[in-house]
Design a protein around this motif. Structure first.
Motif, PDB file in Angstrom:
ATOM      1  N   ARG A  86      56.749  31.873  52.866  1.00  0.00           N
ATOM      2  CA  ARG A  86      57.908  30.995  53.056  1.00  0.00           C
ATOM      3  C   ARG A  86      59.004  31.708  53.832  1.00  0.00           C
ATOM      4  O   ARG A  86      59.648  31.106  54.705  1.00  0.00           O
ATOM      5  CB  ARG A  86      58.438  30.523  51.702  1.00  0.00           C
ATOM      6  CG  ARG A  86      57.478  29.622  50.960  1.00  0.00           C
ATOM      7  CD  ARG A  86      58.178  28.763  49.920  1.00  0.00           C
ATOM      8  NE  ARG A  86      58.957  29.509  48.963  1.00  0.00           N
ATOM      9  CZ  ARG A  86      58.466  30.050  47.848  1.00  0.00           C
ATOM     10  NH1 ARG A  86      57.178  29.953  47.574  1.00  0.00           N
ATOM     11  NH2 ARG A  86      59.257  30.692  47.013  1.00  0.00           N
ATOM     12  N   LEU A  87      59.216  33.003  53.539  1.00  0.00           N
ATOM     13  CA  LEU A  87      60.241  33.733  54.277  1.00  0.00           C
ATOM     14  C   LEU A  87      59.844  33.891  55.740  1.00  0.00           C
ATOM     15  O   LEU A  87      60.674  33.741  56.637  1.00  0.00           O
ATOM     16  CB  LEU A  87      60.477  35.100  53.639  1.00  0.00           C
ATOM     17  CG  LEU A  87      61.613  35.923  54.266  1.00  0.00           C
ATOM     18  CD1 LEU A  87      62.940  35.170  54.179  1.00  0.00           C
ATOM     19  CD2 LEU A  87      61.731  37.292  53.603  1.00  0.00           C
ATOM     20  N   ARG A  88      58.567  34.184  55.998  1.00  0.00           N
ATOM     21  CA  ARG A  88      58.109  34.311  57.381  1.00  0.00           C
ATOM     22  C   ARG A  88      58.308  33.012  58.155  1.00  0.00           C
ATOM     23  O   ARG A  88      58.777  33.021  59.290  1.00  0.00           O
ATOM     24  CB  ARG A  88      56.624  34.715  57.406  1.00  0.00           C
ATOM     25  CG  ARG A  88      56.381  36.160  57.003  1.00  0.00           C
ATOM     26  CD  ARG A  88      54.892  36.508  57.095  1.00  0.00           C
ATOM     27  NE  ARG A  88      54.688  37.921  56.887  1.00  0.00           N
ATOM     28  CZ  ARG A  88      54.402  38.467  55.716  1.00  0.00           C
ATOM     29  NH1 ARG A  88      54.294  37.697  54.644  1.00  0.00           N
ATOM     30  NH2 ARG A  88      54.233  39.772  55.604  1.00  0.00           N
ATOM     31  N   PHE A  89      57.937  31.884  57.531  1.00  0.00           N
ATOM     32  CA  PHE A  89      58.125  30.618  58.220  1.00  0.00           C
ATOM     33  C   PHE A  89      59.605  30.355  58.466  1.00  0.00           C
ATOM     34  O   PHE A  89      59.996  29.881  59.542  1.00  0.00           O
ATOM     35  CB  PHE A  89      57.528  29.468  57.408  1.00  0.00           C
ATOM     36  CG  PHE A  89      57.751  28.121  58.050  1.00  0.00           C
ATOM     37  CD1 PHE A  89      56.912  27.677  59.045  1.00  0.00           C
ATOM     38  CD2 PHE A  89      58.823  27.319  57.669  1.00  0.00           C
ATOM     39  CE1 PHE A  89      57.128  26.455  59.660  1.00  0.00           C
ATOM     40  CE2 PHE A  89      59.044  26.102  58.276  1.00  0.00           C
ATOM     41  CZ  PHE A  89      58.192  25.665  59.267  1.00  0.00           C
ATOM     42  N   SER A  90      60.441  30.678  57.491  1.00  0.00           N
ATOM     43  CA  SER A  90      61.876  30.420  57.620  1.00  0.00           C
ATOM     44  C   SER A  90      62.478  31.221  58.756  1.00  0.00           C
ATOM     45  O   SER A  90      63.328  30.721  59.507  1.00  0.00           O
ATOM     46  CB  SER A  90      62.589  30.746  56.303  1.00  0.00           C
ATOM     47  OG  SER A  90      62.063  29.975  55.245  1.00  0.00           O
ATOM     48  N   ILE A  91      62.046  32.473  58.906  1.00  0.00           N
ATOM     49  CA  ILE A  91      62.531  33.294  60.026  1.00  0.00           C
ATOM     50  C   ILE A  91      62.057  32.707  61.350  1.00  0.00           C
ATOM     51  O   ILE A  91      62.831  32.545  62.303  1.00  0.00           O
ATOM     52  CB  ILE A  91      62.064  34.750  59.871  1.00  0.00           C
ATOM     53  CG1 ILE A  91      62.646  35.378  58.604  1.00  0.00           C
ATOM     54  CG2 ILE A  91      62.465  35.578  61.096  1.00  0.00           C
ATOM     55  CD1 ILE A  91      62.020  36.715  58.240  1.00  0.00           C
ATOM     56  N   ALA A  92      60.763  32.395  61.420  1.00  0.00           N
ATOM     57  CA  ALA A  92      60.200  31.878  62.670  1.00  0.00           C
ATOM     58  C   ALA A  92      60.822  30.545  63.067  1.00  0.00           C
ATOM     59  O   ALA A  92      61.000  30.252  64.249  1.00  0.00           O
ATOM     60  CB  ALA A  92      58.688  31.725  62.531  1.00  0.00           C
ATOM     61  N   ALA A  93      61.163  29.723  62.077  1.00  0.00           N
ATOM     62  CA  ALA A  93      61.702  28.390  62.360  1.00  0.00           C
ATOM     63  C   ALA A  93      63.205  28.399  62.607  1.00  0.00           C
ATOM     64  O   ALA A  93      63.800  27.358  62.860  1.00  0.00           O
ATOM     65  CB  ALA A  93      61.391  27.447  61.198  1.00  0.00           C
ATOM     66  N   ALA A  94      63.823  29.590  62.558  1.00  0.00           N
ATOM     67  CA  ALA A  94      65.277  29.670  62.718  1.00  0.00           C
ATOM     68  C   ALA A  94      65.713  29.505  64.166  1.00  0.00           C
ATOM     69  O   ALA A  94      66.899  29.348  64.441  1.00  0.00           O
ATOM     70  CB  ALA A  94      65.798  30.999  62.174  1.00  0.00           C
ATOM     71  N   ARG A  95      64.775  29.569  65.094  1.00  0.00           N
ATOM     72  CA  ARG A  95      65.111  29.367  66.490  1.00  0.00           C
ATOM     73  C   ARG A  95      64.094  28.425  67.116  1.00  0.00           C
ATOM     74  O   ARG A  95      63.016  28.208  66.583  1.00  0.00           O
ATOM     75  CB  ARG A  95      65.119  30.691  67.267  1.00  0.00           C
ATOM     76  CG  ARG A  95      63.777  31.378  67.320  1.00  0.00           C
ATOM     77  CD  ARG A  95      63.840  32.691  68.109  1.00  0.00           C
ATOM     78  NE  ARG A  95      64.104  32.463  69.510  1.00  0.00           N
ATOM     79  CZ  ARG A  95      63.150  32.343  70.442  1.00  0.00           C
ATOM     80  NH1 ARG A  95      61.873  32.402  70.087  1.00  0.00           N
ATOM     81  NH2 ARG A  95      63.463  32.171  71.700  1.00  0.00           N
TER      82      ARG A  95
END
Length: 265
Positions: A168-177
């Motif tokens: 979930r953290l990886r997706f959240s970082i990737a989806a931040a831009r």
């Protein structure tokens, strides 16, 4: 069809991908035991086994599309995503991309011994964000991941996270831009229904920002809820390309046939 949808972002033209698997079979005299024996006896390592993972796959993806990749285990889905991202060489054929594809952005960059907070910074830098952009988006990334809802997990090392929390953290970082092409491999199969809904809304936003999203998932419902188009890969070949609900229905009919599960192992 709208102009944005007619703009190609990824073109796969007769793509073939092979790779070599080294080591023995589980349960036999292979793996670490065999390697140790070769070292002690100074025997050369045996030749690896060639795997023809993707066989002549062709398709065109367009700006604004969300495309699901489905198929049995070992069908070539993840290999194809890595090739689109430029991380896996193509033996024959070609892959053309517009802009820079991102394979969930940051998996290789995150470090288990660092805190979630430090990994947000590291992952953001790996995706090309400035430190100012990371500071501006930091709270949103942590809130989106939901990992801080029960305790202050963001301040703990990532090695203490469950696999779901890390994904979930990886997706959240990737989806931040925004991304020209975002490639997601199984990330949405983790987390509760609330996180999956947030993720699907974010994918819709990324598409609206003129990106293209590819999603690999073993959850057929996730594919039909998130994507309007699907590619079905089986034994490295493209069996079907069309509306997600139709492709998923055909795949489910295929997997329900007697003997299919055994044949795909």
């Amino acid at each position: 069809m709208a102009e944005a949808q007619r703009t190609p972002t990824v073109i796969a033209d007769g793509v073939h991908i092979t790779y070599t698997v080294h080591g023995g079979h589980p349960g036999g005299r292979g793996g670490a035991t065999a390697a140790l024996g070769r070292m002690l006896n100074r025997r050369p390592a045996p030749a690896g086994r060639k795997v023809h993972a993707v066989r002549g796959v062709s398709f065109v993806a367009h700006r604004g599309e969300a495309i699901g990749l489905i198929g049995s285990n070992g069908s070539g889905k993840s290999t194809l995503l890595k090739a689109i991202a430029g991380l896996q060489p193509v033996d024959r054929g070609a892959i053309h991309t517009q802009g820079q594809p991102s394979l969930l952005g940051v998996n290789a960059a995150l470090m288990d011994d660092l805190t979630g907070e430090r990994n947000v910074i590291l992952g953001g830098l790996a995706m090309g964000m400035s430190r100012t952009e990371i500071r501006e988006r930091y709270d949103g990334i942590v809130d989106f991941s939901g990992i801080n809802e029960k305790d202050d997990a963001i301040s703990r090392p990532m090695r203490t996270y469950s696999s779901g929390m890390g994904a979930r953290l990886r997706f959240s970082i990737a989806a931040a831009r925004s991304h020209d092409v975002l490639l997601i491999d199984e990330a949405l199969s983790t987390g509760d229904a609330r996180f999956r809904r947030r993720s699907q809304r974010r994918i819709d936003e990324l598409r609206a920002e003129a990106g293209t999203v590819f999603l690999v998932s073993h959850s057929n419902s996730t594919i039909t809820e998130t994507c309007e188009r699907a590619l079905w890969l089986e034994a490295g070949t493209l069996r079907m390309d069309g509306p997600a609900k139709e492709v998923v229905a055909a795949y489910e009919e295929f997997t329900a046939r007697p003997g299919t599960e055994k044949a795909n192992k």
